[in-house]
Design a protein around this motif. Structure first.
Motif, PDB file in Angstrom:
ATOM      1  N   GLY A 154       6.327  -2.542  13.166  1.00 46.26           N
ATOM      2  CA  GLY A 154       6.892  -2.836  11.861  1.00 46.26           C
ATOM      3  C   GLY A 154       6.094  -2.218  10.735  1.00 46.26           C
ATOM      4  N   HIS A 155       5.184  -1.304  11.080  1.00 50.01           N
ATOM      5  CA  HIS A 155       4.297  -0.645  10.108  1.00 50.01           C
ATOM      6  C   HIS A 155       3.519  -1.648   9.267  1.00 50.01           C
ATOM      7  CE1 HIS A 155       6.683   3.357  10.295  1.00 50.01           C
ATOM      8  NE2 HIS A 155       5.829   3.232  11.289  1.00 50.01           N
ATOM      9  N   ILE A 156       2.989  -2.665   9.932  1.00 51.28           N
ATOM     10  CA  ILE A 156       2.158  -3.661   9.268  1.00 51.28           C
ATOM     11  C   ILE A 156       0.696  -3.378   9.615  1.00 51.28           C
ATOM     12  CG2 ILE A 156       1.594  -6.127   9.092  1.00 51.28           C
ATOM     13  CD1 ILE A 156       4.308  -5.396   7.880  1.00 51.28           C
ATOM     14  N   CYS A 157      -0.133  -3.310   8.609  1.00 50.01           N
ATOM     15  CA  CYS A 157      -1.563  -3.099   8.810  1.00 50.01           C
ATOM     16  C   CYS A 157      -2.189  -4.433   9.211  1.00 50.01           C
ATOM     17  CB  CYS A 157      -2.226  -2.574   7.546  1.00 50.01           C
ATOM     18  SG  CYS A 157      -4.018  -2.385   7.712  1.00 50.01           S
ATOM     19  N   GLU A 158      -2.756  -4.451  10.414  1.00 46.75           N
ATOM     20  CA  GLU A 158      -3.380  -5.668  10.930  1.00 46.75           C
ATOM     21  C   GLU A 158      -4.626  -6.051  10.117  1.00 46.75           C
ATOM     22  OE1 GLU A 158      -5.417  -5.524  14.869  1.00 46.75           O
ATOM     23  OE2 GLU A 158      -3.731  -6.789  15.444  1.00 46.75           O
ATOM     24  N   LYS A 159      -5.292  -5.068   9.570  1.00 45.56           N
ATOM     25  CA  LYS A 159      -6.521  -5.323   8.807  1.00 45.56           C
ATOM     26  C   LYS A 159      -6.219  -6.077   7.508  1.00 45.56           C
ATOM     27  CE  LYS A 159     -10.946  -4.533   8.404  1.00 45.56           C
ATOM     28  NZ  LYS A 159     -11.919  -5.007   9.359  1.00 45.56           N
ATOM     29  N   PHE A 160      -5.118  -5.713   6.844  1.00 44.68           N
ATOM     30  CA  PHE A 160      -4.789  -6.315   5.551  1.00 44.68           C
ATOM     31  C   PHE A 160      -3.561  -7.221   5.617  1.00 44.68           C
ATOM     32  CE2 PHE A 160      -7.133  -2.436   4.572  1.00 44.68           C
ATOM     33  CZ  PHE A 160      -8.135  -2.953   3.770  1.00 44.68           C
TER      34      PHE A 160
END
Length: 67
Positions: A36-42
């Motif tokens: 889902g193009h989600i950045c796990e870091k942020f």
């Protein structure tokens, strides 16, 4: 070190540099980008231009797998 050894080392380093220069530093190639193009870091979706273009993110991380 003789000339043959020097040239072999230089050739090897040039190949390694070429390999490193080919790594795309976009979010799409970062370990932190999940489905889902989600950045796990942020825990957020990165800006659209960061998905495919080079980024300046200190948290960018690559897993050394070339595919």
């Amino acid at each position: 070190m003789n000339l043959v050894e020097l040239n072999a080392i230089k050739t090897h380093l040039q190949k390694q540099l070429k390999d490193l220069e080919s790594i795309q530093t976009s979010c799409l190639r970062c370990e932190h980008l999940k489905s889902g193009h989600i950045c796990e870091k942020f825990d957020a979706k990165p800006p659209a231009d960061w998905i495919h273009q080079p980024v300046d993110c200190e948290h960018w991380s690559w897993d050394f797998i070339p595919f």
